[in-house]
Scaffold this motif. Structure first.
Motif, PDB file in Angstrom:
ATOM      1  N   ARG A  93       0.920  -1.123   0.055  1.00 56.85           N
ATOM      2  CA  ARG A  93       0.034   0.000  -0.021  1.00 56.85           C
ATOM      3  C   ARG A  93       1.008   1.168   0.010  1.00 56.85           C
ATOM      4  O   ARG A  93       0.627   2.203  -0.819  1.00 56.85           O
ATOM      5  N   ASP A  94       1.765   1.347   0.822  1.00 58.65           N
ATOM      6  CA  ASP A  94       2.743   2.664   0.784  1.00 58.65           C
ATOM      7  C   ASP A  94       3.596   2.738  -0.475  1.00 58.65           C
ATOM      8  O   ASP A  94       3.565   3.555  -0.940  1.00 58.65           O
ATOM      9  N   TYR A  95       3.812   1.524  -1.100  1.00 62.13           N
ATOM     10  CA  TYR A  95       4.799   1.713  -2.372  1.00 62.13           C
ATOM     11  C   TYR A  95       3.620   2.283  -3.418  1.00 62.13           C
ATOM     12  O   TYR A  95       4.212   3.025  -4.137  1.00 62.13           O
ATOM     13  N   CYS A  96       2.623   1.668  -3.406  1.00 67.24           N
ATOM     14  CA  CYS A  96       1.756   2.121  -4.616  1.00 67.24           C
ATOM     15  C   CYS A  96       1.488   3.692  -4.315  1.00 67.24           C
ATOM     16  O   CYS A  96       1.154   4.375  -5.269  1.00 67.24           O
ATOM     17  N   ALA A  97       1.222   3.852  -3.197  1.00 68.06           N
ATOM     18  CA  ALA A  97       0.930   5.425  -2.756  1.00 68.06           C
ATOM     19  C   ALA A  97       2.278   6.493  -3.237  1.00 68.06           C
ATOM     20  O   ALA A  97       2.191   7.368  -3.993  1.00 68.06           O
ATOM     21  N   GLU A  98       3.346   5.833  -3.206  1.00 69.50           N
ATOM     22  CA  GLU A  98       4.643   6.284  -3.520  1.00 69.50           C
ATOM     23  C   GLU A  98       4.770   6.625  -4.830  1.00 69.50           C
ATOM     24  O   GLU A  98       5.318   7.538  -5.524  1.00 69.50           O
ATOM     25  N   ILE A  99       4.334   5.497  -5.783  1.00 68.97           N
ATOM     26  CA  ILE A  99       4.612   5.537  -7.312  1.00 68.97           C
ATOM     27  C   ILE A  99       3.317   6.286  -7.870  1.00 68.97           C
ATOM     28  O   ILE A  99       2.957   6.077  -9.258  1.00 68.97           O
ATOM     29  N   GLY A 100       2.095   6.443  -7.095  1.00 72.82           N
ATOM     30  CA  GLY A 100       0.930   6.961  -7.713  1.00 72.82           C
ATOM     31  C   GLY A 100      -0.010   6.029  -8.268  1.00 72.82           C
ATOM     32  O   GLY A 100      -0.544   6.180  -9.124  1.00 72.82           O
ATOM     33  N   TYR A 103      -4.665   2.051  -4.919  1.00 72.65           N
ATOM     34  CA  TYR A 103      -4.803   0.693  -4.042  1.00 72.65           C
ATOM     35  C   TYR A 103      -6.205   0.830  -3.408  1.00 72.65           C
ATOM     36  O   TYR A 103      -6.359   1.655  -2.808  1.00 72.65           O
TER      37      TYR A 103
END
Length: 133
Positions: A93-100, A103
């Motif tokens: 979830r955090d990685y998806c937020a980081e790359i836009g 999620y």
């Protein structure tokens, strides 16, 4: 030993209830989510994150859905043991937020509502044809 009639009745009820349980486990994760085909198919990560939705709600939800409520992580890491999916969720979830990358995660009742709304909308053309005839 059950009599033959009771045995058949037991098997029928068992199979029906198991089918309902499986439907209630799988439907909230995929129904109403995008289906990516042909040229619109993005890379592996985006396909696995955009097409299912996770269902959150705590340990009871984890037990009821057998870990399939972490559908995004299950798609990304199919051989990961179920108990580890909960921990992987935070990282993904955090990685998806980081790359836009969007999620999708929702509560169980809301996921059922979204699935049923999608099925209702998908059936609208058939209902219109019946009304017209």
């Amino acid at each position: 030993m059950l009599s033959p009639g009771k045995a058949v009745a037991f098997l029928a009820v068992n199979q029906c209830l198991f089918g309902v349980y499986l439907g209630c486990t799988f439907a909230p994760n995929h129904k109403g989510m995008p289906t990516l085909t042909g040229d619109e198919r993005p890379d592996f990560l985006r396909r696995q994150v955009l097409t299912p939705r996770n269902v959150h709600g705590g340990r009871l939800t984890d037990v009821m859905l057998g870990g399939l409520n972490y559908q995004i992580e299950h798609h990304l890491f199919p051989s990961m043991p179920t108990p580890d999916l909960r921990r992987a969720q935070v990282i993904v979830r955090d990685y998806c937020a980081e790359i836009g990358v969007p999620y999708h995660s929702t509560k169980l009742i809301r996921s059922y509502r979204k699935a049923l709304t999608h099925l209702h909308q998908a059936g609208e053309p058939i209902r219109q044809q019946r009304r017209a005839s």
